[in-house]
Enzyme design. Structure first.
Site, PDB file in Angstrom:
ATOM      1  N   ASP A  53      -4.771   3.648  -2.040  1.00  0.00           N
ATOM      2  CA  ASP A  53      -5.906   3.942  -1.169  1.00  0.00           C
ATOM      3  C   ASP A  53      -6.439   5.342  -1.421  1.00  0.00           C
ATOM      4  OD1 ASP A  53      -6.123   1.584   0.654  1.00  0.00           O
ATOM      5  OD2 ASP A  53      -4.014   2.079   0.996  1.00  0.00           O
ATOM      6  N   HIS A  74      -1.058  -1.252  -4.381  1.00  0.00           N
ATOM      7  CA  HIS A  74      -2.341  -0.915  -3.755  1.00  0.00           C
ATOM      8  C   HIS A  74      -2.408   0.590  -3.511  1.00  0.00           C
ATOM      9  CE1 HIS A  74      -5.924  -2.006  -1.363  1.00  0.00           C
ATOM     10  NE2 HIS A  74      -5.533  -1.087  -0.499  1.00  0.00           N
ATOM     11  N   ASP A 109      -6.652  -6.568   3.898  1.00  0.00           N
ATOM     12  CA  ASP A 109      -6.045  -5.237   3.975  1.00  0.00           C
ATOM     13  C   ASP A 109      -6.077  -4.711   5.407  1.00  0.00           C
ATOM     14  OD1 ASP A 109      -5.175  -2.674   3.539  1.00  0.00           O
ATOM     15  OD2 ASP A 109      -6.834  -2.091   2.219  1.00  0.00           O
ATOM     16  N   SER A 148       0.842  -1.198   0.000  1.00  0.00           N
ATOM     17  CA  SER A 148       0.000   0.000   0.000  1.00  0.00           C
ATOM     18  C   SER A 148       0.869   1.235   0.000  1.00  0.00           C
ATOM     19  CB  SER A 148      -0.908   0.011   1.226  1.00  0.00           C
ATOM     20  OG  SER A 148      -1.424   1.321   1.390  1.00  0.00           O
ATOM     21  N   MET A 154     -12.264   4.375  -0.847  1.00  0.00           N
ATOM     22  CA  MET A 154     -12.948   4.577   0.443  1.00  0.00           C
ATOM     23  C   MET A 154     -13.624   5.938   0.368  1.00  0.00           C
ATOM     24  SD  MET A 154      -9.889   3.079   2.789  1.00  0.00           S
ATOM     25  CE  MET A 154      -8.727   3.250   1.447  1.00  0.00           C
ATOM     26  N   MET A 167      -9.152   8.054  -0.259  1.00  0.00           N
ATOM     27  CA  MET A 167     -10.036   8.388   0.873  1.00  0.00           C
ATOM     28  C   MET A 167     -10.577   9.803   0.704  1.00  0.00           C
ATOM     29  SD  MET A 167      -7.645   7.071   3.968  1.00  0.00           S
ATOM     30  CE  MET A 167      -6.742   5.525   3.886  1.00  0.00           C
ATOM     31  N   MET A 181     -11.458  -6.167   5.019  1.00  0.00           N
ATOM     32  CA  MET A 181     -10.617  -5.277   5.828  1.00  0.00           C
ATOM     33  C   MET A 181     -10.305  -5.965   7.158  1.00  0.00           C
ATOM     34  SD  MET A 181     -10.051  -2.535   4.047  1.00  0.00           S
ATOM     35  CE  MET A 181      -9.148  -1.700   5.344  1.00  0.00           C
ATOM     36  N   HIS A 239      -8.244   1.063  -4.228  1.00  0.00           N
ATOM     37  CA  HIS A 239      -9.211   0.794  -3.155  1.00  0.00           C
ATOM     38  C   HIS A 239      -9.934   2.098  -2.833  1.00  0.00           C
ATOM     39  CE1 HIS A 239      -9.571  -0.324   1.453  1.00  0.00           C
ATOM     40  NE2 HIS A 239     -10.751  -0.229   0.868  1.00  0.00           N
TER      41      HIS A 239
HETATM   42  C1  DX5 Z   1      -6.423   1.429   5.365  1.00  0.00           C
HETATM   43  C2  DX5 Z   1      -5.938   1.128   3.983  1.00  0.00           C
HETATM   44  C3  DX5 Z   1      -4.802   0.195   3.937  1.00  0.00           C
HETATM   45  C4  DX5 Z   1      -3.558   0.666   4.630  1.00  0.00           C
HETATM   46  C5  DX5 Z   1      -2.825  -0.543   5.075  1.00  0.00           C
HETATM   47  O1  DX5 Z   1      -7.627   2.081   5.300  1.00  0.00           O
HETATM   48  O2  DX5 Z   1      -6.993   0.568   3.213  1.00  0.00           O
HETATM   49  O3  DX5 Z   1      -4.518  -0.185   2.593  1.00  0.00           O
HETATM   50  O4  DX5 Z   1      -2.726   1.466   3.850  1.00  0.00           O
HETATM   51  O5  DX5 Z   1      -1.745  -0.161   5.835  1.00  0.00           O
HETATM   52  P1  DX5 Z   1      -1.062  -1.113   6.897  1.00  0.00           P
HETATM   53  O6  DX5 Z   1      -0.518  -2.285   6.160  1.00  0.00           O
HETATM   54  O7  DX5 Z   1       0.003  -0.243   7.499  1.00  0.00           O
HETATM   55  O8  DX5 Z   1      -2.106  -1.515   7.898  1.00  0.00           O
HETATM   56 ZN    ZN Z   2      -6.475  -0.305   1.237  1.00  0.00          ZN
END
Ligand code: DX5
Ligand code: ZN
Length: 219
Positions: A34, A32, A178, A8, A67, A36, A140, A65
């Site tokens: 993310d 990956h 994840d 990620s 969110m 948000m 998750m 991903h």
């Molecule tokens: C959290 C993200 C993850 C995050 C994972 O909301 O979806 O992808 O970056 O990070 P680690 O591996 O540090 O938990």
């Molecule tokens: Zn993620």
């Protein structure tokens, strides 16, 4: 099935993204990303302006991903920006009163792999109606929103339950995990039926990220 590791980027060094992508091209299976919006989750990250140039440089698939609320408004733009795998939250589909099945089919029609994500407090049975339409389910193992959180142990049972249902119906739906993934849980997640593991902190905060990725894969 061999584990695929999806580091990620949230935990990467944003001053040196090109170097990080080069390292991932040589060592990881997916990247990956993310996204948000500060609304579905209490945090903000990055969007098209980061993903577009990054996807151009990536030689491995980009796993985006989402969110965000109303993810369906942006599917086409993320696919155009270079998303090869694109997931959204069942929680977001419910909020928007949209059909998750149709959303998954829309993503596939755009040429990407379609994923349905759920937070740890969503019963895993809630994704069962969508196992035919989804290419993968993103379970998750922390609450979406932040990197660096502690892995929730109840995830193992959720993955076993999900994998059993996928097998029972003779489907090929993949399971991605994840949050808080690292050396202490990767192999066990694989045994439970997961094939794609997202890892942020455990990869990027390690002394040798490429070696950590190989170790997570079980090499
Ligand atoms: C959290 C993200 C993850 C995050 C994972 O909301 O979806 O992808 O970056 O990070 P680690 O591996 O540090 O938990
Ligand atoms: Zn993620």
């Amino acid at each position: 099935m061999q584990l695929q590791i999806a580091p990620s980027l949230l935990a990467a060094d944003f001053m040196h993204l090109a170097d990080e992508v080069e390292m991932l091209n040589a060592s990881a299976d997916l990247i990956h990303l993310d996204v948000m919006d500060g609304s579905l989750v209490p945090n903000l990250s990055f969007g098209f302006s980061v993903i577009e140039p990054l996807a151009r440089m990536a030689s491995i698939p980009c796993d985006v991903h989402l969110m965000i609320v109303h993810p369906e408004k942006y599917f086409q733009r993320f696919v155009d920006a270079g998303a090869d795998y694109l997931s959204f939250h069942l929680e977001a589909a419910r909020k928007a009163r949209r059909s998750p099945a149709k959303m998954l089919r829309d993503i596939k029609a755009m040429g990407a792999k379609a994923g349905l994500a759920i937070n740890p407090d969503m019963p895993v049975e809630e994704v069962f109606p969508y196992l035919e339409d989804a290419d993968f389910i993103l379970v998750m193992s922390v609450f979406a929103g932040f990197g660096g959180q502690k892995f929730i142990e109840a995830t193992y049972d959720r993955v076993r339950t999900l994998k059993a249902e996928i097998n029972r119906r003779g489907l090929n739906t993949l399971i991605e995990i994840d949050g808080g993934v690292g050396a202490s849980n990767a192999a066990k997640l694989g045994e439970c039926g997961a094939t794609m593991l997202v890892a942020g902190s455990s990869v990027f905060k390690s002394a040798d990220p490429a070696a950590t990725i190989a170790a997570l894969r079980g090499e």
